[in-house]
Design an enzyme around this catalytic site. Sequence first.
Site, PDB file in Angstrom:
ATOM      1  N   LEU A   1       0.852  -1.196   0.000  1.00  0.00           N
ATOM      2  CA  LEU A   1       0.000   0.000   0.000  1.00  0.00           C
ATOM      3  C   LEU A   1       0.881   1.237   0.000  1.00  0.00           C
ATOM      4  O   LEU A   1       0.928   2.001   0.965  1.00  0.00           O
ATOM      5  CB  LEU A   1      -0.931   0.010   1.214  1.00  0.00           C
ATOM      6  CG  LEU A   1      -2.160  -0.865   1.138  1.00  0.00           C
ATOM      7  CD1 LEU A   1      -2.995  -0.715   2.402  1.00  0.00           C
ATOM      8  CD2 LEU A   1      -3.009  -0.525  -0.079  1.00  0.00           C
ATOM      9  N   HIS A   2       1.610   1.427  -1.074  1.00  0.00           N
ATOM     10  CA  HIS A   2       2.488   2.579  -1.206  1.00  0.00           C
ATOM     11  C   HIS A   2       2.051   3.402  -2.403  1.00  0.00           C
ATOM     12  O   HIS A   2       1.541   2.867  -3.389  1.00  0.00           O
ATOM     13  CB  HIS A   2       3.942   2.127  -1.384  1.00  0.00           C
ATOM     14  CG  HIS A   2       4.460   1.406  -0.181  1.00  0.00           C
ATOM     15  ND1 HIS A   2       4.867   2.063   0.952  1.00  0.00           N
ATOM     16  CD2 HIS A   2       4.578   0.092   0.096  1.00  0.00           C
ATOM     17  CE1 HIS A   2       5.245   1.186   1.857  1.00  0.00           C
ATOM     18  NE2 HIS A   2       5.066  -0.027   1.359  1.00  0.00           N
TER      19      HIS A   2
END
Length: 82
Positions: free
Chosen positions: A14-15
Amino acid sequence: MAERRVKVESEVGLHARPAALFVGAAAKAGGDVTVAKGDGSPVSAKSILAVMSLDVRHGDEIVINAESEELLDELAAIANAG
């Protein structure tokens, strides 16, 4: 409030872009939406800084809490998108 445990399959976790999509989907929902990494403390899923601070990577488990199963489905799909 519904809860779902999701193993993050996205190669980048989740970047950056996935985090922005995740937060955007959560922000559309009424009520509280939280996400935690593993058994850690939950943070607001509506805050990009909070979500990025979790440092969620490929293979990590996250716990999402939201008002509806439909929102949980959408957030889980974003976390697992390739």
